[in-house]
Design an enzyme around this catalytic site. Structure first.
Site, mmCIF file in Angstrom:
data_model
loop_
_atom_site.group_PDB
_atom_site.id
_atom_site.type_symbol
_atom_site.label_atom_id
_atom_site.label_comp_id
_atom_site.label_asym_id
_atom_site.label_seq_id
_atom_site.Cartn_x
_atom_site.Cartn_y
_atom_site.Cartn_z
ATOM 1 N N ARG A 20 52.770 27.033 27.932
ATOM 2 C CA ARG A 20 53.996 26.278 27.655
ATOM 3 C C ARG A 20 55.078 26.765 28.616
ATOM 4 O O ARG A 20 55.209 27.957 28.864
ATOM 5 C CB ARG A 20 54.474 26.486 26.222
ATOM 6 C CG ARG A 20 53.536 25.961 25.151
ATOM 7 C CD ARG A 20 54.216 25.987 23.779
ATOM 8 N NE ARG A 20 53.253 25.859 22.692
ATOM 9 C CZ ARG A 20 52.732 24.718 22.282
ATOM 10 N NH1 ARG A 20 53.060 23.598 22.891
ATOM 11 N NH2 ARG A 20 51.880 24.690 21.273
ATOM 12 N N ARG A 50 49.337 21.847 22.587
ATOM 13 C CA ARG A 50 49.803 20.821 21.651
ATOM 14 C C ARG A 50 51.298 20.538 21.816
ATOM 15 O O ARG A 50 52.099 21.467 21.858
ATOM 16 C CB ARG A 50 49.499 21.260 20.220
ATOM 17 C CG ARG A 50 49.683 20.164 19.189
ATOM 18 C CD ARG A 50 49.102 20.542 17.856
ATOM 19 N NE ARG A 50 49.558 21.851 17.405
ATOM 20 C CZ ARG A 50 49.451 22.260 16.148
ATOM 21 N NH1 ARG A 50 48.903 21.489 15.245
ATOM 22 N NH2 ARG A 50 49.866 23.467 15.804
ATOM 23 N N HIS A 80 44.215 30.238 26.272
ATOM 24 C CA HIS A 80 45.410 30.524 25.487
ATOM 25 C C HIS A 80 45.737 32.007 25.623
ATOM 26 O O HIS A 80 45.564 32.794 24.698
ATOM 27 C CB HIS A 80 45.167 30.150 24.011
ATOM 28 C CG HIS A 80 46.437 29.996 23.239
ATOM 29 N ND1 HIS A 80 46.476 29.604 21.920
ATOM 30 C CD2 HIS A 80 47.729 30.171 23.600
ATOM 31 C CE1 HIS A 80 47.731 29.559 21.511
ATOM 32 N NE2 HIS A 80 48.502 29.899 22.514
ATOM 33 N N TYR A 113 61.141 34.028 19.970
ATOM 34 C CA TYR A 113 59.868 34.592 19.516
ATOM 35 C C TYR A 113 59.817 36.092 19.778
ATOM 36 O O TYR A 113 60.406 36.593 20.733
ATOM 37 C CB TYR A 113 58.693 33.938 20.261
ATOM 38 C CG TYR A 113 58.480 32.475 19.967
ATOM 39 C CD1 TYR A 113 59.188 31.814 18.970
ATOM 40 C CD2 TYR A 113 57.559 31.741 20.701
ATOM 41 C CE1 TYR A 113 58.987 30.472 18.714
ATOM 42 C CE2 TYR A 113 57.346 30.389 20.453
ATOM 43 C CZ TYR A 113 58.068 29.760 19.457
ATOM 44 O OH TYR A 113 57.866 28.434 19.211
ATOM 45 N N ARG A 210 51.279 35.259 10.008
ATOM 46 C CA ARG A 210 52.384 34.306 10.061
ATOM 47 C C ARG A 210 52.179 33.092 9.157
ATOM 48 O O ARG A 210 53.103 32.629 8.515
ATOM 49 C CB ARG A 210 52.595 33.845 11.506
ATOM 50 C CG ARG A 210 53.917 33.149 11.714
ATOM 51 C CD ARG A 210 54.101 32.737 13.160
ATOM 52 N NE ARG A 210 53.703 31.353 13.370
ATOM 53 C CZ ARG A 210 53.536 30.813 14.565
ATOM 54 N NH1 ARG A 210 53.698 31.537 15.636
ATOM 55 N NH2 ARG A 210 53.190 29.545 14.695
ATOM 56 N N HIS A 235 55.124 36.112 16.871
ATOM 57 C CA HIS A 235 54.328 35.230 17.742
ATOM 58 C C HIS A 235 53.111 35.994 18.227
ATOM 59 O O HIS A 235 53.041 36.349 19.377
ATOM 60 C CB HIS A 235 55.216 34.763 18.885
ATOM 61 C CG HIS A 235 54.687 33.571 19.608
ATOM 62 N ND1 HIS A 235 54.834 33.405 20.955
ATOM 63 C CD2 HIS A 235 54.018 32.481 19.205
ATOM 64 C CE1 HIS A 235 54.290 32.286 21.345
ATOM 65 N NE2 HIS A 235 53.781 31.693 20.296
#
Length: 235
Positions: A20, A50, A80, A113, A210, A235
């Site tokens: 991102r 996403r 990721h 975060y 989380r 995060h």
């Protein structure tokens, strides 16, 4: 880190994973600048992020147009991870610097975060980080062994369970044993089973989970489960 690398005449190469990015990304600006300054820049861009699919296609095109080598992730898996390798010429050889962390290379969400990262030139770690890049670049999940890094789908789950069982063994020997796990969700059956066994053996367990947590607290005094949604998102 990236701005310095982009203008440093001793830097030869930059490799980075992007998941991102901020709306007006300073990361992309630094990478473009690096290309202009003659650095070899390789970007692993994950298109399956996403809500950011369209933005990542845009940034991919921007980087490619400016001369960066852009590689996409695997069709059936997400890349990721937050990983950056910089190769720098020092005293006649290439030294590799690695930044490995949670989260994304996004300077806007970095203000919201709470992330963890390490910055190192330890050769055993940077060698394995380079192997991660080599696997992604090849677009094939070739057999690989990792000693220092936990890399899915290779060894992260088995190593995590191994760490938990090591603490369980200590507790059974009457020694002090404890661990803390910090994660987005906990729903893996084998990991949960290993945690239950550790708790029953007397290991002090802290879970910072989380969102989804499929492990049920049964009143054990040595088990603590919390979910943090505070000023800074865990995060």
């Amino acid at each position: 880190y990236l701005r310095e690398a982009a203008i440093d005449p001793k830097v030869a190469e930059i490799n980075i994973t992007l998941y991102r990015l901020a709306g007006n990304s300073n990361i992309v600006k630094a990478l473009k600048n690096a290309v202009l300054n003659g650095k070899k820049v390789t970007v692993i861009m994950e298109l399956q992020a996403r809500f950011d699919e369209e933005a990542n296609i845009y940034w991919s095109n921007q980087l490619k147009e400016n001369g960066a080598n852009v590689i996409y992730g695997f069709p059936d898996k997400k890349v990721h991870t937050k990983l950056c390798l910089i190769l720098r010429k020092e005293f006649g050889k290439l030294v590799t610097y690695a930044h490995i962390g949670t989260g994304n290379y996004n300077e806007q969400t970095a203000e919201l975060y709470s992330d963890f990262a390490i910055f190192t030139c330890d050769e055993s770690i940077t060698r394995e980080a380079k192997e991660v890049f080599d696997i992604i670049k090849s677009q094939k999940l070739e057999p690989a062994k990792f000693k220092d890094l936990l890399v899915s789908p290779y060894n992260s789950k088995t190593q995590l369970i191994k760490f938990i069982k090591a603490e369980t063994k200590l507790a059974k020997q009457g020694k002090k044993a404890a661990f803390t796990l910090k994660m987005n969700s906990l729903n893996d059956e084998l990991v949960i089973k290993a945690i239950y066994e550790a708790v029953k053996s007397g290991v002090k367990v802290n879970l910072i989970t989380r969102s989804i947590c499929c492990l049920v607290h049964q009143g054990e005094k040595n088990l603590n489960i919390i979910s943090i949604v505070d000023k800074y998102l865990e995060h």
